[in-house]
Scaffold this motif. Structure first.
Motif, short mmCIF file in Angstrom:
data_model
loop_
_atom_site.label_atom_id
_atom_site.label_comp_id
_atom_site.label_asym_id
_atom_site.label_seq_id
_atom_site.Cartn_x
_atom_site.Cartn_y
_atom_site.Cartn_z
N ALA A 179 0.85 -1.19 0.00
CA ALA A 179 0.00 0.00 0.00
C ALA A 179 0.89 1.24 0.00
CB ALA A 179 -0.91 0.00 1.23
N GLY A 180 0.61 2.14 -0.92
CA GLY A 180 1.43 3.33 -1.05
C GLY A 180 2.68 3.13 -1.87
N HIS A 181 2.89 1.91 -2.34
CA HIS A 181 4.08 1.59 -3.15
C HIS A 181 3.66 0.89 -4.44
CE1 HIS A 181 6.73 2.73 0.16
NE2 HIS A 181 5.89 2.08 0.95
N GLY A 182 2.66 1.43 -5.08
CA GLY A 182 2.22 0.90 -6.37
C GLY A 182 0.90 0.17 -6.33
N VAL A 183 0.52 -0.37 -5.16
CA VAL A 183 -0.76 -1.06 -5.02
C VAL A 183 -1.76 -0.09 -4.38
CG1 VAL A 183 -2.00 -2.95 -3.89
CG2 VAL A 183 0.27 -3.36 -4.87
N VAL A 184 -2.91 0.07 -5.04
CA VAL A 184 -3.89 1.05 -4.56
C VAL A 184 -5.20 0.42 -4.11
CG1 VAL A 184 -2.94 2.93 -5.95
CG2 VAL A 184 -4.74 1.46 -6.92
N GLY A 185 -5.40 -0.88 -4.40
CA GLY A 185 -6.69 -1.47 -4.05
C GLY A 185 -6.61 -2.97 -3.87
N PHE A 186 -7.70 -3.51 -3.31
CA PHE A 186 -7.85 -4.95 -3.10
C PHE A 186 -9.22 -5.35 -3.63
CE2 PHE A 186 -9.03 -8.65 -0.39
CZ PHE A 186 -8.02 -9.51 -0.81
N GLY A 187 -9.23 -6.41 -4.45
CA GLY A 187 -10.48 -6.82 -5.08
C GLY A 187 -10.81 -8.28 -4.84
N LEU A 188 -11.93 -8.70 -5.39
CA LEU A 188 -12.40 -10.08 -5.31
C LEU A 188 -13.11 -10.37 -6.62
CD1 LEU A 188 -12.79 -12.63 -3.49
CD2 LEU A 188 -15.01 -11.66 -2.84
N SER A 189 -12.58 -11.33 -7.38
CA SER A 189 -13.09 -11.57 -8.73
C SER A 189 -13.49 -13.03 -8.92
CB SER A 189 -12.04 -11.15 -9.77
OG SER A 189 -10.84 -11.88 -9.58
N ASN A 190 -13.74 -13.39 -10.17
CA ASN A 190 -14.22 -14.69 -10.61
C ASN A 190 -15.74 -14.78 -10.41
OD1 ASN A 190 -14.36 -17.65 -11.23
ND2 ASN A 190 -12.14 -17.46 -11.14
N ASP A 191 -16.30 -15.96 -10.62
CA ASP A 191 -17.75 -16.17 -10.67
C ASP A 191 -18.40 -15.77 -9.35
OD1 ASP A 191 -20.33 -17.06 -10.98
OD2 ASP A 191 -19.78 -19.06 -11.68
N GLU A 192 -19.17 -14.69 -9.36
CA GLU A 192 -19.75 -14.19 -8.11
C GLU A 192 -20.86 -15.09 -7.56
OE1 GLU A 192 -22.33 -10.62 -8.22
OE2 GLU A 192 -21.88 -10.56 -10.35
N ARG A 193 -21.22 -16.12 -8.32
CA ARG A 193 -22.21 -17.09 -7.82
C ARG A 193 -21.56 -18.14 -6.94
NH1 ARG A 193 -24.21 -17.91 -13.94
NH2 ARG A 193 -21.94 -18.19 -14.02
N ARG A 194 -20.24 -18.13 -6.86
CA ARG A 194 -19.51 -19.12 -6.08
C ARG A 194 -19.06 -18.52 -4.75
NH1 ARG A 194 -16.68 -22.70 -9.36
NH2 ARG A 194 -15.88 -23.62 -7.43
N GLY A 195 -19.03 -19.35 -3.72
CA GLY A 195 -18.54 -18.94 -2.41
C GLY A 195 -19.51 -18.01 -1.68
N ARG A 196 -19.30 -17.86 -0.38
CA ARG A 196 -20.10 -16.94 0.44
C ARG A 196 -19.35 -15.62 0.56
NH1 ARG A 196 -20.55 -17.35 5.37
NH2 ARG A 196 -22.62 -16.49 5.72
N THR A 197 -19.97 -14.56 0.12
CA THR A 197 -19.33 -13.25 0.15
C THR A 197 -18.87 -12.90 1.56
OG1 THR A 197 -20.53 -12.47 -1.78
CG2 THR A 197 -19.73 -10.79 -0.25
N GLU A 198 -19.70 -13.19 2.54
CA GLU A 198 -19.36 -12.84 3.93
C GLU A 198 -18.08 -13.51 4.41
OE1 GLU A 198 -23.79 -12.48 3.35
OE2 GLU A 198 -22.22 -13.93 2.80
N ASP A 199 -17.72 -14.65 3.82
CA ASP A 199 -16.52 -15.35 4.24
C ASP A 199 -15.24 -14.59 3.90
OD1 ASP A 199 -18.09 -17.36 5.24
OD2 ASP A 199 -17.83 -18.69 3.51
N PHE A 200 -15.35 -13.58 3.06
CA PHE A 200 -14.17 -12.82 2.65
C PHE A 200 -14.05 -11.50 3.40
CE2 PHE A 200 -15.22 -15.65 -0.85
CZ PHE A 200 -13.98 -16.18 -1.19
N ASP A 201 -14.92 -11.29 4.38
CA ASP A 201 -14.89 -9.99 5.07
C ASP A 201 -13.60 -9.77 5.85
OD1 ASP A 201 -15.41 -11.78 7.12
OD2 ASP A 201 -17.19 -10.73 7.87
N HIS A 202 -13.02 -10.84 6.40
CA HIS A 202 -11.77 -10.69 7.15
C HIS A 202 -10.66 -10.16 6.25
CE1 HIS A 202 -9.22 -12.14 10.71
NE2 HIS A 202 -8.38 -11.58 9.86
N ALA A 203 -10.58 -10.71 5.04
CA ALA A 203 -9.56 -10.25 4.10
C ALA A 203 -9.75 -8.77 3.79
CB ALA A 203 -9.61 -11.07 2.82
N PHE A 204 -10.98 -8.36 3.62
CA PHE A 204 -11.24 -6.96 3.29
C PHE A 204 -10.99 -6.03 4.47
CE2 PHE A 204 -12.72 -8.67 -0.59
CZ PHE A 204 -12.69 -7.63 -1.51
#
Length: 360
Positions: A179-204
């Motif tokens: 962060a601050g050294h070329g990386v400006v964001g964090f994302g989550l991609s691929n098929d949004e019908r897969r996995g539980r979105t809430e399970d990724f809240d810790h990473a975010f």
């Protein structure tokens, strides 16, 4: 299949009217939704595959750009298989540098002034010495390409929602390191019908504490209910796609009032079967509600259309005036992670494009 969207309309077309005369290539833009592998030129894919004797499926050779659909999981699997084949041709440090340089050159040719390219380092870790080594390579290549082309560039590190949420935490920590050294964001991609979105809240939360922009995908393959979940669980402050917010006025009003930009990728929407035609992409509805929109190309390698094509497609499909197109460009710049001074300069360039005599 959509074709020819990157070719400016011929003289004598509907664009010769007073409201449709300015060259879209000259319109300064920010590009916020471009995936690393998907940014590869088709010619580069063919050349690298031939170099190493990699047999490509017909859909990536004579049948390019491929006929795609993500209406069901089988359709998405076929799409992902083509993506994985394309990834396999990147085998050397020089290949990575070439891909990034060419992506920058293509954006500049389309009027791009700022690019945020999205990458999942775990997809390349085995071949390039791990996720940290690969991220170092990408950031160095981005810096070189930026210097060489004059294009402002930054990186978004994205996790894959089809993998375990623990993998996303690892990538979030990696993103936080840069962060601050070329990386400006964090994302989550691929098929949004897969996995539980809430399970990724810790990473975010890890990325959020590091001050990174939170830019998960949502609202293309699933509708308004999932957009709400992505915003509430992941604290998205910019949304990859989000186009289906048009189906829920209350949600759309919330997005507009909260200032959450939507990265709308029209040719992706049509190619994957979300909408049957470009005229069905609900850009006018989103704009009428006051939403901030940044048009993006998503994966030009698979969809056959780059950044300029998105503006040309929406101009044609919705009869957008140059004033409206200029505002779309301004919104893309405002939604970016570019430094404030860069945003001000690019905004002035958009104003100059619009103020120039017709056709210049």
């Amino acid at each position: 299949m959509i074709g020819g969207l990157d070719t400016p309309p011929p003289s004598g077309s509907d664009y010769s009217t007073d409201e449709h005369v300015r060259d879209l290539k000259a319109l300064p833009k920010a590009h916020l939704h471009l995936h690393f592998t998907g940014s590869m030129r088709h010619s580069t894919l063919l050349e690298l595959a031939a170099r190493d004797g990699i047999r490509l499926p017909d859909q990536l050779v004579s049948g390019w750009p491929p006929e795609l659909s993500a209406a069901d999981e089988k359709g998405w699997f076929r799409f992902q298989r083509l993506y994985d084949v394309a990834r396999s041709v990147l085998r050397t440090e020089g290949d990575v540098r070439r891909l990034i340089r060419e992506a920058a050159e293509d954006d500049v040719a389309d009027g791009g002034r700022w690019l945020e390219i999205q990458v999942d380092p775990s997809g390349y870790a085995a071949r390039f010495g791990g996720i940290t080594a690969f991220t170092d390579l990408v950031l160095d290549a981005v810096a070189d390409a930026s210097r060489g082309t004059g294009l402002g560039m930054a990186v978004i590190i994205a996790a894959n929602r089809t993998r375990h949420p623990m993998d996303a935490r690892v990538l979030a920590r990696l993103a936080a390191q840069y962060a601050g050294h070329g990386v400006v964001g964090f994302g989550l991609s691929n098929d949004e019908r897969r996995g539980r979105t809430e399970d990724f809240d810790h990473a975010f939360r890890i990325a959020e504490r590091a001050g990174l922009r939170l830019v998960p995908h949502g609202g293309e393959l699933r509708g308004p209910e999932h957009i709400t979940r992505v915003i509430d669980s992941l604290h998205a402050n910019r949304l990859g796609h989000g186009v289906r917010a048009a189906e829920d006025q209350a949600l759309l009003d919330r997005i507009a009032s909260s200032g959450i930009p939507l990265e709308v990728c029209p040719t992706s929407n049509v190619s994957l079967g979300v909408y049957s035609s470009l005229t069905e992409v609900p850009l006018p509805t989103l704009l009428a509600a006051g939403a901030t929109i940044a048009l993006g190309a998503d994966d030009p390698l698979l969809f056959g259309s780059r950044l300029l094509g998105q503006y040309a497609a929406m101009r044609a499909a919705h009869d957008l005036s140059d004033v409206q197109l200029a505002e779309l460009a301004r919104m893309s710049i405002r939604a970016s992670a570019a430094p404030d001074a860069t945003k001000q300069r690019l905004g002035a360039e958009v104003d100059a494009w619009l103020a120039a005599p017709d056709g210049e």
